[in-house]
Design an enzyme around this catalytic site. Structure first.
Site, PDB file in Angstrom:
ATOM      1  N   ALA A 181      45.462  40.384  43.945  1.00 53.06           N
ATOM      2  CA  ALA A 181      45.412  40.371  45.408  1.00 53.06           C
ATOM      3  C   ALA A 181      44.281  39.441  45.827  1.00 53.06           C
ATOM      4  CB  ALA A 181      45.174  41.786  45.931  1.00 53.06           C
ATOM      5  N   GLU A 194      50.506  43.741  38.270  1.00 52.50           N
ATOM      6  CA  GLU A 194      51.333  44.775  38.913  1.00 52.50           C
ATOM      7  C   GLU A 194      52.647  44.192  39.424  1.00 52.50           C
ATOM      8  OE1 GLU A 194      48.018  45.804  41.435  1.00 52.50           O
ATOM      9  OE2 GLU A 194      47.945  47.825  40.606  1.00 52.50           O
ATOM     10  N   GLY A 248      46.772  42.658  40.959  1.00 54.33           N
ATOM     11  CA  GLY A 248      48.069  42.659  41.626  1.00 54.33           C
ATOM     12  C   GLY A 248      49.068  41.725  40.969  1.00 54.33           C
ATOM     13  N   GLU A 258      40.371  45.339  38.386  1.00 56.99           N
ATOM     14  CA  GLU A 258      39.881  45.816  39.691  1.00 56.99           C
ATOM     15  C   GLU A 258      38.568  46.564  39.601  1.00 56.99           C
ATOM     16  OE1 GLU A 258      43.016  46.023  38.613  1.00 56.99           O
ATOM     17  OE2 GLU A 258      44.423  45.584  40.242  1.00 56.99           O
TER      18      GLU A 258
HETATM   19  N1  CAA Z   1      41.643  36.205  45.070  1.00 63.33           N
HETATM   20  C1  CAA Z   1      41.216  35.099  45.748  1.00 63.33           C
HETATM   21  N2  CAA Z   1      40.892  33.951  45.137  1.00 63.33           N
HETATM   22  C2  CAA Z   1      40.983  33.908  43.787  1.00 63.33           C
HETATM   23  C3  CAA Z   1      41.405  35.009  43.038  1.00 63.33           C
HETATM   24  C4  CAA Z   1      41.755  36.207  43.747  1.00 63.33           C
HETATM   25  N3  CAA Z   1      42.222  37.318  43.120  1.00 63.33           N
HETATM   26  N4  CAA Z   1      41.389  34.676  41.726  1.00 63.33           N
HETATM   27  C5  CAA Z   1      40.973  33.397  41.673  1.00 63.33           C
HETATM   28  N5  CAA Z   1      40.729  32.926  42.905  1.00 63.33           N
HETATM   29  C6  CAA Z   1      40.242  31.602  43.281  1.00 63.33           C
HETATM   30  C7  CAA Z   1      38.773  31.427  42.969  1.00 63.33           C
HETATM   31  O1  CAA Z   1      37.979  31.993  43.981  1.00 63.33           O
HETATM   32  C8  CAA Z   1      38.672  29.924  42.876  1.00 63.33           C
HETATM   33  O2  CAA Z   1      38.619  29.399  44.171  1.00 63.33           O
HETATM   34  P1  CAA Z   1      37.568  28.212  44.516  1.00 63.33           P
HETATM   35  O3  CAA Z   1      37.979  27.063  43.648  1.00 63.33           O
HETATM   36  O4  CAA Z   1      37.785  27.965  45.970  1.00 63.33           O
HETATM   37  O5  CAA Z   1      36.207  28.726  44.153  1.00 63.33           O
HETATM   38  C9  CAA Z   1      40.019  29.503  42.275  1.00 63.33           C
HETATM   39  O6  CAA Z   1      40.895  30.610  42.497  1.00 63.33           O
HETATM   40  C10 CAA Z   1      39.936  29.263  40.783  1.00 63.33           C
HETATM   41  O7  CAA Z   1      39.343  30.409  40.191  1.00 63.33           O
HETATM   42  P2  CAA Z   1      38.127  30.316  39.150  1.00 63.33           P
HETATM   43  O8  CAA Z   1      37.252  29.153  39.471  1.00 63.33           O
HETATM   44  O9  CAA Z   1      37.485  31.663  39.101  1.00 63.33           O
HETATM   45  O10 CAA Z   1      38.933  30.010  37.803  1.00 63.33           O
HETATM   46  P3  CAA Z   1      38.531  30.418  36.319  1.00 63.33           P
HETATM   47  O11 CAA Z   1      39.531  29.733  35.463  1.00 63.33           O
HETATM   48  O12 CAA Z   1      37.098  30.187  36.054  1.00 63.33           O
HETATM   49  O13 CAA Z   1      38.764  32.001  36.247  1.00 63.33           O
HETATM   50  C11 CAA Z   1      39.992  34.051  36.613  1.00 63.33           C
HETATM   51  C12 CAA Z   1      40.065  32.516  36.401  1.00 63.33           C
HETATM   52  C13 CAA Z   1      39.486  34.741  35.344  1.00 63.33           C
HETATM   53  C14 CAA Z   1      41.424  34.497  36.898  1.00 63.33           C
HETATM   54  C15 CAA Z   1      39.054  34.371  37.792  1.00 63.33           C
HETATM   55  O14 CAA Z   1      39.419  33.567  38.904  1.00 63.33           O
HETATM   56  C16 CAA Z   1      39.102  35.804  38.243  1.00 63.33           C
HETATM   57  O15 CAA Z   1      38.505  36.653  37.609  1.00 63.33           O
HETATM   58  N6  CAA Z   1      39.807  36.081  39.366  1.00 63.33           N
HETATM   59  C17 CAA Z   1      39.864  37.407  39.962  1.00 63.33           C
HETATM   60  C18 CAA Z   1      40.772  38.335  39.182  1.00 63.33           C
HETATM   61  C19 CAA Z   1      40.769  39.708  39.806  1.00 63.33           C
HETATM   62  O16 CAA Z   1      39.763  40.366  39.923  1.00 63.33           O
HETATM   63  N7  CAA Z   1      41.975  40.186  40.236  1.00 63.33           N
HETATM   64  C20 CAA Z   1      42.114  41.482  40.862  1.00 63.33           C
HETATM   65  C21 CAA Z   1      42.112  41.359  42.371  1.00 63.33           C
HETATM   66  S1  CAA Z   1      42.099  42.927  43.189  1.00 63.33           S
HETATM   67  C22 CAA Z   1      43.712  43.455  43.203  1.00 63.33           C
HETATM   68  O17 CAA Z   1      44.598  42.801  42.684  1.00 63.33           O
HETATM   69  C23 CAA Z   1      43.958  44.780  43.880  1.00 63.33           C
HETATM   70  C24 CAA Z   1      45.300  45.355  43.665  1.00 63.33           C
HETATM   71  O18 CAA Z   1      45.565  45.980  42.673  1.00 63.33           O
HETATM   72  C25 CAA Z   1      46.338  45.238  44.690  1.00 63.33           C
END
Ligand code: CAA
Length: 258
Positions: free
Chosen positions: A65, A112, A109, A132
């Site tokens: 998400a 999921e 998400g 999460e």
């Molecule tokens: N939401 C918004 N933006 C996201 C994102 C997310 N879930 N995941 C990645 N992005 C964005 C980053 O902010 C980044 O944007 P910028 O270039 O503008 O800074 C871009 O995508 C690239 O990401 P990274 O620079 O972080 O790329 P990376 O290769 O170094 O890492 C990753 C990749 C490990 C996937 C890392 O981005 C990450 O950990 N993302 C978050 C994953 C996460 O926590 N997901 C759970 C979300 S909560 C949820 O999903 C709730 C639910 O159950 C409904």
């Protein structure tokens, strides 16, 4: 509806939907999920479509998400159901099979969403996780419910509590994905599987989907009873007559979805 976050096309009898927010690794926001729901409903209603494939990019199926979008939400914002996951279960209303073709990250998400599909074909670079807990929240779109059913309680606990990612090999061994293929074969393999499914009798396809899903939500005895009723009802279809006749005449069946 015009789509800004997904790309939609048809190939033969297969509907293909690509998540397309590359700069955010296909993070799932309300707008994207509305578009996805709309595209799924349209394919489901389209008599020329027999199966749907949902995919992302080589780097990410979806990284979860949209964190930026939800960072400021209050309890009442989310409780009232106007934001986050309000439209996520739309995919479960789709009666035709939906195959997730997953490459790269399928996190939170994103994992999921893949699990809401009927089965997952993974590229060898796929990584699944429910991270999460690192954000001070818990999975909110079925992660704590579908993951234990897919990979066992122990592995689901491990993933949700430690936030560690599971690679494609582990995901296949655990039963989360049906097959793992080289990255450059992912879409072709998913489209081939979808084309095979779309060539079958649609009533049988839909009854199998309903019956397998019933296995998750009923006792074995109820599920067996349900399957038997579905099985009997196939004998009311023209496609059953055609399928069996074709077998006996040693030719390919021509199904009419009737
Ligand atoms: N939401 C918004 N933006 C996201 C994102 C997310 N879930 N995941 C990645 N992005 C964005 C980053 O902010 C980044 O944007 P910028 O270039 O503008 O800074 C871009 O995508 C690239 O990401 P990274 O620079 O972080 O790329 P990376 O290769 O170094 O890492 C990753 C990749 C490990 C996937 C890392 O981005 C990450 O950990 N993302 C978050 C994953 C996460 O926590 N997901 C759970 C979300 S909560 C949820 O999903 C709730 C639910 O159950 C409904």
């Amino acid at each position: 509806m015009t789509y800004e976050n997904i790309l939609v096309e048809t190939q033969g009898k297969v509907g293909l939907i690509r998540l397309n927010r590359p700069k955010a690794l296909n993070a799932l926001n309300d707008q994207l999920m509305d578009e996805l729901g709309d595209a799924l409903v349209k394919f489901d209603a389209d008599a020329d479509i027999g199966c749907i494939v949902l995919t992302g990019s080589e780097k990410a199926f979806a990284a979860g998400a949209d964190i930026g979008g939800m960072a400021k939400f209050t309890y009442m914002d989310v409780f009232k159901g106007e934001y986050i996951t309000r439209n996520w279960e739309q995919i479960r209303n789709v009666r035709k099979p939906v195959i997730a073709a997953v490459a790269g990250f399928a996190l939170g998400g994103g994992c999921e969403l893949a699990m809401m599909c009927d089965f997952i074909i993974a590229a060898d670079n796929a990584k699944f996780g429910q991270p999460e807990i690192k954000l001070g929240i818990i999975p909110g779109a079925g992660g704590t419910q579908r993951l234990p059913r897919a990979v066992s309680k122990s592995k689901a606990m491990d993933m949700c509590l430690t936030a560690r990612m599971m690679d494609a090999g582990e995901a296949e061994r655990a039963g989360l994905v049906s097959r793992v293929v080289p990255m450059d074969r992912l879409l072709a393999e998913a489209m081939e599987a979808a084309t095979v499914i779309a060539s079958m009798s649609l009533p049988s396809v839909m009854m199998i989907k309903e019956s397998v899903n019933r296995a998750y939500e009923s006792t074995l005895a109820e599920g067996i009873q349900y399957e038997r009723r579905m099985f009997y009802s196939t004998f009311a279809t023209e496609d059953q007559k055609e399928g069996m006749q074709a077998f006996m005449e040693k030719r390919l069946p021509v199904f009419k979805n009737l």
